[in-house]
Design a protein around this motif. Structure first.
Motif, PDB file in Angstrom:
ATOM      1  N   LYS A 420      31.666  40.045  30.744  1.00  0.00           N
ATOM      2  CA  LYS A 420      32.262  40.505  29.488  1.00  0.00           C
ATOM      3  C   LYS A 420      31.242  40.669  28.370  1.00  0.00           C
ATOM      4  CE  LYS A 420      36.230  39.744  26.488  1.00  0.00           C
ATOM      5  NZ  LYS A 420      37.435  38.931  26.229  1.00  0.00           N
ATOM      6  N   LEU A 421      30.223  39.800  28.340  1.00  0.00           N
ATOM      7  CA  LEU A 421      29.274  39.831  27.218  1.00  0.00           C
ATOM      8  C   LEU A 421      27.876  40.234  27.623  1.00  0.00           C
ATOM      9  CD1 LEU A 421      30.362  36.517  25.421  1.00  0.00           C
ATOM     10  CD2 LEU A 421      31.117  38.852  24.950  1.00  0.00           C
ATOM     11  N   GLY A 422      27.615  40.382  28.913  1.00  0.00           N
ATOM     12  CA  GLY A 422      26.267  40.709  29.346  1.00  0.00           C
ATOM     13  C   GLY A 422      25.458  39.444  29.609  1.00  0.00           C
ATOM     14  N   SER A 423      24.346  39.642  30.277  1.00  0.00           N
ATOM     15  CA  SER A 423      23.521  38.493  30.656  1.00  0.00           C
ATOM     16  C   SER A 423      22.613  38.013  29.536  1.00  0.00           C
ATOM     17  CB  SER A 423      22.661  38.854  31.881  1.00  0.00           C
ATOM     18  OG  SER A 423      21.858  39.995  31.586  1.00  0.00           O
ATOM     19  N   SER A 424      22.316  38.861  28.557  1.00  0.00           N
ATOM     20  CA  SER A 424      21.424  38.463  27.473  1.00  0.00           C
ATOM     21  C   SER A 424      22.151  37.566  26.482  1.00  0.00           C
ATOM     22  CB  SER A 424      20.894  39.702  26.749  1.00  0.00           C
ATOM     23  OG  SER A 424      21.974  40.452  26.220  1.00  0.00           O
ATOM     24  N   SER A 425      21.345  36.777  25.776  1.00  0.00           N
ATOM     25  CA  SER A 425      21.916  35.871  24.795  1.00  0.00           C
ATOM     26  C   SER A 425      22.395  36.649  23.574  1.00  0.00           C
ATOM     27  CB  SER A 425      20.875  34.831  24.376  1.00  0.00           C
ATOM     28  OG  SER A 425      21.401  33.977  23.405  1.00  0.00           O
ATOM     29  N   SER A 426      23.486  36.206  22.999  1.00  0.00           N
ATOM     30  CA  SER A 426      24.071  36.866  21.843  1.00  0.00           C
ATOM     31  C   SER A 426      24.877  35.852  21.055  1.00  0.00           C
ATOM     32  CB  SER A 426      24.960  38.039  22.276  1.00  0.00           C
ATOM     33  OG  SER A 426      26.049  37.576  23.038  1.00  0.00           O
ATOM     34  N   PRO A 427      25.186  36.153  19.780  1.00  0.00           N
ATOM     35  CA  PRO A 427      26.029  35.221  19.006  1.00  0.00           C
ATOM     36  C   PRO A 427      27.378  34.974  19.671  1.00  0.00           C
ATOM     37  CG  PRO A 427      24.986  36.810  17.554  1.00  0.00           C
ATOM     38  CD  PRO A 427      24.692  37.258  18.956  1.00  0.00           C
ATOM     39  N   ALA A 428      27.912  35.984  20.367  1.00  0.00           N
ATOM     40  CA  ALA A 428      29.190  35.800  21.033  1.00  0.00           C
ATOM     41  C   ALA A 428      29.091  34.754  22.138  1.00  0.00           C
ATOM     42  CB  ALA A 428      29.680  37.125  21.604  1.00  0.00           C
ATOM     43  N   LYS A 429      27.939  34.740  22.843  1.00  0.00           N
ATOM     44  CA  LYS A 429      27.766  33.731  23.887  1.00  0.00           C
ATOM     45  C   LYS A 429      27.638  32.330  23.306  1.00  0.00           C
ATOM     46  CE  LYS A 429      26.111  35.850  28.093  1.00  0.00           C
ATOM     47  NZ  LYS A 429      25.085  35.780  29.159  1.00  0.00           N
ATOM     48  N   GLN A 430      27.085  32.262  22.114  1.00  0.00           N
ATOM     49  CA  GLN A 430      26.965  30.954  21.479  1.00  0.00           C
ATOM     50  C   GLN A 430      28.336  30.397  21.098  1.00  0.00           C
ATOM     51  OE1 GLN A 430      24.273  31.436  18.205  1.00  0.00           O
ATOM     52  NE2 GLN A 430      22.538  32.045  19.498  1.00  0.00           N
ATOM     53  N   HIS A 431      29.295  31.275  20.944  1.00  0.00           N
ATOM     54  CA  HIS A 431      30.650  30.847  20.616  1.00  0.00           C
ATOM     55  C   HIS A 431      31.580  30.905  21.830  1.00  0.00           C
ATOM     56  CE1 HIS A 431      29.097  31.451  16.561  1.00  0.00           C
ATOM     57  NE2 HIS A 431      30.119  30.702  16.127  1.00  0.00           N
ATOM     58  N   SER A 432      30.994  30.978  23.002  1.00  0.00           N
ATOM     59  CA  SER A 432      31.768  30.891  24.239  1.00  0.00           C
ATOM     60  C   SER A 432      31.788  29.439  24.707  1.00  0.00           C
ATOM     61  CB  SER A 432      31.158  31.789  25.315  1.00  0.00           C
ATOM     62  OG  SER A 432      31.164  33.144  24.898  1.00  0.00           O
ATOM     63  N   PHE A 433      32.850  29.029  25.311  1.00  0.00           N
ATOM     64  CA  PHE A 433      32.985  27.640  25.726  1.00  0.00           C
ATOM     65  C   PHE A 433      34.003  27.555  26.864  1.00  0.00           C
ATOM     66  CE2 PHE A 433      35.871  28.563  22.303  1.00  0.00           C
ATOM     67  CZ  PHE A 433      37.075  28.002  22.691  1.00  0.00           C
ATOM     68  N   THR A 434      34.147  26.347  27.379  1.00  0.00           N
ATOM     69  CA  THR A 434      35.056  26.087  28.497  1.00  0.00           C
ATOM     70  C   THR A 434      36.196  25.187  28.030  1.00  0.00           C
ATOM     71  OG1 THR A 434      33.245  26.252  30.097  1.00  0.00           O
ATOM     72  CG2 THR A 434      35.247  25.131  30.804  1.00  0.00           C
ATOM     73  N   ILE A 435      37.420  25.583  28.367  1.00  0.00           N
ATOM     74  CA  ILE A 435      38.600  24.757  28.106  1.00  0.00           C
ATOM     75  C   ILE A 435      38.932  24.032  29.408  1.00  0.00           C
ATOM     76  CG2 ILE A 435      40.990  24.721  27.333  1.00  0.00           C
ATOM     77  CD1 ILE A 435      40.504  27.364  25.946  1.00  0.00           C
ATOM     78  N   LEU A 436      38.809  22.736  29.412  1.00  0.00           N
ATOM     79  CA  LEU A 436      38.863  21.958  30.647  1.00  0.00           C
ATOM     80  C   LEU A 436      40.136  21.124  30.722  1.00  0.00           C
ATOM     81  CD1 LEU A 436      37.435  20.969  33.230  1.00  0.00           C
ATOM     82  CD2 LEU A 436      36.264  19.247  31.814  1.00  0.00           C
ATOM     83  N   ALA A 437      40.740  21.132  31.921  1.00  0.00           N
ATOM     84  CA  ALA A 437      41.886  20.278  32.229  1.00  0.00           C
ATOM     85  C   ALA A 437      41.690  19.718  33.628  1.00  0.00           C
ATOM     86  CB  ALA A 437      43.192  21.055  32.143  1.00  0.00           C
ATOM     87  N   SER A 438      41.843  18.409  33.767  1.00  0.00           N
ATOM     88  CA  SER A 438      41.644  17.774  35.072  1.00  0.00           C
ATOM     89  C   SER A 438      42.459  16.500  35.144  1.00  0.00           C
ATOM     90  CB  SER A 438      40.158  17.467  35.289  1.00  0.00           C
ATOM     91  OG  SER A 438      39.958  16.781  36.512  1.00  0.00           O
ATOM     92  N   ASP A 439      42.809  16.136  36.375  1.00  0.00           N
ATOM     93  CA  ASP A 439      43.493  14.865  36.589  1.00  0.00           C
ATOM     94  C   ASP A 439      42.511  13.712  36.709  1.00  0.00           C
ATOM     95  OD1 ASP A 439      42.467  15.850  38.959  1.00  0.00           O
ATOM     96  OD2 ASP A 439      43.990  14.861  40.194  1.00  0.00           O
ATOM     97  N   ASP A 440      41.212  14.015  36.747  1.00  0.00           N
ATOM     98  CA  ASP A 440      40.180  12.991  36.853  1.00  0.00           C
ATOM     99  C   ASP A 440      39.456  12.895  35.505  1.00  0.00           C
ATOM    100  OD1 ASP A 440      38.214  11.239  37.501  1.00  0.00           O
ATOM    101  OD2 ASP A 440      37.328  12.440  39.100  1.00  0.00           O
ATOM    102  N   PRO A 441      39.609  11.804  34.778  1.00  0.00           N
ATOM    103  CA  PRO A 441      38.975  11.698  33.458  1.00  0.00           C
ATOM    104  C   PRO A 441      37.454  11.789  33.492  1.00  0.00           C
ATOM    105  CG  PRO A 441      40.661  10.019  33.740  1.00  0.00           C
ATOM    106  CD  PRO A 441      40.446  10.651  35.076  1.00  0.00           C
ATOM    107  N   THR A 442      36.827  11.456  34.612  1.00  0.00           N
ATOM    108  CA  THR A 442      35.368  11.487  34.677  1.00  0.00           C
ATOM    109  C   THR A 442      34.820  12.907  34.652  1.00  0.00           C
ATOM    110  OG1 THR A 442      35.419  11.447  37.099  1.00  0.00           O
ATOM    111  CG2 THR A 442      35.376   9.324  35.977  1.00  0.00           C
TER     112      THR A 442
END
Length: 616
Positions: A420-442
C-alpha cells in the motif's frame, strides 16, 4: 262344361292357401312401374334380384336361421375370461395380505389396538398404546389408515433441552427416516407437525387457558401475551466446548437461515457457560410474536413448524450448510458466507457500555494513522493481528504440534504495508502500526511484533506474576503457599471451566472434561459466571476493534476467531480485496464445522511430505 281339376291323385297331400287379407297385387318395385320386363328388353337388369318383395309369411325363409345356444348354456362364460378373473382375484388377495403383513411386522400389534411406535437407543422397535416419557420421533396410524410420524415432547419438560438430548433426538429422527424410506414411505410427505397432530387428536392438546408462551432461562424470550409465531427457530446457547468463536458462527448462521425461511428467531441462554446473553449482547430483533410452547419445539425434521437447535455443528439445521461450506464452488461458499453475515449484522450488537468503548477506541486508533499536515496527507496502515494459542494448534503440518512463529505474522504485516505504501520509508510508514489481539498475554511483549498496540485495554487477561517470597527460615517448619496461577500460554478449556471454582485438594479435579463434568460447572456460581463473562467480553471487544479499525487482518484460519473476523469484514473486503490474510497453510475460510477436519489435515500432511521429498 269345363273339366274339373282333380287333386286327389296328386302326390301333394297338403296345399298352402294364402289368407284372404294378403295383398296379391304385384309390387311396383318387382314388375317396375312401366310394366313387366323381359329378358330381351333393353331395360332388363338384376334389380329384381336386389329389391325383392318381402317373403311370404307362409313360405319358408330363403336364408338359414340363426343358431341359438341351448337353454342350459345361456349363461356360459368363455374359459379365458374365467382365467383372467381368477388372476385378478389372486393379485388382490396377495396385495391385501401383504399390507396386513406389513402392518403386523412394522408395528408388531398382533390383534391389539396399536397407537404409537418408536425406536429405542439400541434401534429396536417399540410399540405401545401410550406416548413415550422422553422426546422421541414416533409413528402412528391416522384416521384414514395411513402411516404418519411426528416428534413428541413430554408436556412436563419445562426447561430447554440439553445439547446431548437434542443430538440424541436428531439421531433417532435419522433412524426413523431411514426406516420409513426402507418400507417405501416418504419422510417429508408422511410427517405431521406437532400442532396438526394435536388438532387431529393424535397428541394431547393445549390446556384450557394456556397462551402458549414459552419461558426459558433468563427471560430473553418474550413474556408478553402476544400471538404465537407461525414459524420459529430457537437457538440454545450450549456447547460441549468452551470456545466462543464457533458459537458465534453457528449463532449467526442459524439466524441467517431463520430469516431466509421466514422464521422468528429466539435465543435460550439458560444453559450457557458464559452466563446471561444480555450481559454481553443486546437482545435480538423482535418480530412482535411470542415463542411457541415448549412441547412444540422439536429439533427435527427440517420442515417442522418450530425448530430448536443447539450450538453444535451436528445439528440437522447445519447439515446442508456444511456441504456448501466445504464446497469448492466459490459462489456456494459466498452464499453461505452471506447467510452468516446477515446474522452478524442483526446480532453482533454489544452492550451499550462495551459498544461505546469500542467506538471510542476505534476513533482513537484511526486518528493515530494520520500524520501531521506538515509531513503529508497519506495516512499510515493499521494491520490487525489475531494470534490464537492455548489448546488450539495450526493445520499446517510442520507447526501442528506447536504454533506458527510470530515472524510469519511480521512478514505478512510488512508485505501488506509495502503493497500500500511502497518499500521506501515515508511519513505514512512512520504512522503505521499493528493492532494486536491474542489469548496469550505474553504475545503483547514479543520482540517480533514491534510498534503494536492492544486492540482493547478495557479488560486485560494478564499473566499473574509470582509473588516474591523471602527465603524460608530453616529453624521453622515451612508454611505452604499456593502456587501462583495466571492466564499463561493462552486459552485452555480446563482453565476456563475452573475460573472462580473453589479449590480442591484433588489436583485431578482441576482438569474437568469438556463441557464441565463437576457440579459447579453444571450449576456454576455467580463468581464463575462473572469471570467467564469477562473473558467473553474481552474476546468480543478484541474482534470488534480489529474488524472496525484495521485496514487488513492477519490471522490463522484454523482459529474460529479468524474465520469470524472474515465475516465481520464482509465478503468484498475480506475475500475480493484480499484484506483478510490467512497464514496457516492448509486451512481456509469455512463456516459451521470449522477448518479442523481430518480430510484437510490429511491433505496438508501429504502436501508437506511431498514438498520435503521434492527438495531432497
Amino acid at each position: 262344361m269345363p273339366p274339373t281339376l282333380d287333386l286327389s291323385r296328386t302326390s301333394h297331400t297338403k296345399m298352402i292357401v294364402s289368407p284372404p287379407r294378403i295383398n296379391l297385387r304385384k309390387a311396383a318395385s318387382y314388375n317396375h312401374d312401366r310394366g313387366p320386363l323381359s329378358s330381351t328388353s333393353s331395360r332388363f337388369n338384376f334389380n329384381h334380384l336386389i329389391a325383392s318383395p318381402p317373403p311370404s309369411p307362409g313360405l319358408p325363409s330363403l336364408s338359414p336361421p340363426l343358431k341359438k345356444s341351448p337353454k342350459g348354456l345361456a349363461g356360459f362364460v368363455r374359459p379365458s375370461r374365467i382365467i383372467r378373473y381368477t388372476v385378478w382375484l389372486m393379485v388382490a388377495l396377495i396385495l391385501i395380505s401383504g399390507v396386513d403383513y406389513f402392518l403386523r411386522f412394522a408395528f408388531s400389534y398382533d390383534d391389539e389396538d396399536f397407537r404409537f411406535m418408536w425406536f429405542d437407543k439400541s434401534g429396536t422397535r417399540v410399540a405401545r398404546d401410550s406416548l413415550p416419557d422422553t422426546t422421541k420421533p414416533i409413528l402412528f396410524i391416522d384416521k384414514h389408515g395411513k402411516t404418519k410420524w411426528t416428534v413428541v415432547v413430554p408436556r412436563a419438560a419445562d426447561s430447554s433441552p440439553s445439547a446431548s438430548e437434542l443430538a440424541e433426538t436428531c439421531n433417532q429422527c435419522r433412524v426413523l427416516s431411514e426406516y420409513i424410506e426402507s418400507v417405501g414411505g416418504s419422510r417429508e410427505d408422511d410427517f405431521i407437525d406437532v400442532k396438526e397432530a394435536q388438532e387431529g387428536g393424535y397428541l394431547p392438546g393445549l390446556a384450557k387457558g394456556s397462551v402458549g408462551v414459552s419461558q426459558h432461562g433468563s427471560g430473553l424470550l418474550s413474556k408478553e401475551l402476544k400471538p404465537v409465531c407461525e414459524k420459529s427457530l430457537t437457538f440454545v446457547l450450549e456447547s460441549t466446548g468452551a470456545g466462543l468463536g464457533d458459537t458465534l458462527m453457528m449463532l449467526w448462521t442459524a439466524y441467517g437461515i431463520a430469516k431466509k425461511e421466514g422464521r422468528a428467531f429466539f435465543i435460550d441462554d439458560s444453559r450457557w457457560a458464559y452466563g446471561k446473553y444480555a450481559d454481553m449482547f443486546q437482545p435480538p430483533p423482535s418480530l412482535g410474536c411470542s415463542p411457541p410452547p415448549r412441547h412444540q419445539l422439536v429439533p427435527c425434521p427440517r420442515q417442522a413448524r418450530h425448530l430448536v437447535v443447539s450450538s453444535t455443528p451436528k445439528s440437522e439445521l447445519f447439515a446442508p450448510s456444511r456441504s456448501k461450506f466445504f464446497s469448492s464452488d466459490r459462489s456456494e461458499v459466498r452464499n453461505y458466507f452471506n447467510i452468516a453475515r446477515a446474522g452478524h449484522n442483526a446480532l453482533f450488537r454489544l452492550t451499550p457500555d462495551d459498544a461505546s468503548y469500542v467506538e471510542r477506541r476505534t476513533r482513537e486508533l484511526m486518528a493515530r494513522r494520520i500524520p501531521p499536515k506538515s509531513k503529508g496527507t497519506t495516512p499510515g496502515v493499521a494491520v490487525g493481528v489475531h494470534v490464537r494459542r492455548g489448546d488450539l494448534h495450526p493445520v499446517e503440518p510442520q507447526y501442528r504440534r506447536n504454533y506458527i512463529p510470530l515472524q510469519k505474522y511480521s512478514e505478512a504485516i510488512r508485505s501488506l504495508t509495502d503493497d500500500k505504501l511502497g518499500s521506501s520509508s515515508s511519513p505514512a510508514k512512520q504512522h503505521s502500526f499493528t493492532i494486536l489481539a491474542s489469548d496469550d498475554p505474553t504475545v503483547y511483549d514479543a520482540d517480533e511484533l514491534p510498534n503494536s498496540v492492544p486492540a482493547q485495554d478495557r479488560i486485560k487477561l494478564a499473566s499473574k506474576q509470582p509473588k516474591e517470597v523471602a527465603p524460608p527460615d530453616r529453624k521453622f517448619m515451612r508454611k505452604f503457599i499456593d502456587e501462583s496461577v495466571g492466564w499463561e500460554g493462552g486459552f485452555y478449556e480446563s482453565m476456563f471451566w475452573t475460573l472462580g471454582a473453589p479449590k480442591r485438594k484433588d489436583a485431578s479435579s482441576h482438569a474437568p472434561a469438556p463441557g464441565g463434568g463437576h457440579e459447579e460447572n453444571e450449576n456454576p456460581s455467580e463468581e464463575m459466571l462473572r469471570l467467564r463473562s469477562l473473558v467473553g467480553r474481552a474476546y468480543l471487544m478484541d474482534l470488534a476493534v480489529l474488524a472496525d479499525a484495521s485496514d487488513a487482518v492477519v490471522c490463522t484460519a484454523s482459529s474460529a476467531g479468524c474465520r469470524v473476523l472474515a465475516v465481520m469484514m464482509g465478503w468484498e473486503g475480506a475475500m475480493e480485496k484480499g484484506l483478510w490474510v490467512n497464514i496457516d497453510k492448509g486451512a481456509e475460510w469455512e463456516g459451521v464445522g470449522g477448518a479442523m477436519n481430518n480430510k484437510r489435515r490429511a491433505q496438508g500432511v501429504l502436501g508437506w511430505l511431498s514438498e520435503k521429498i521434492s527438495k531432497r
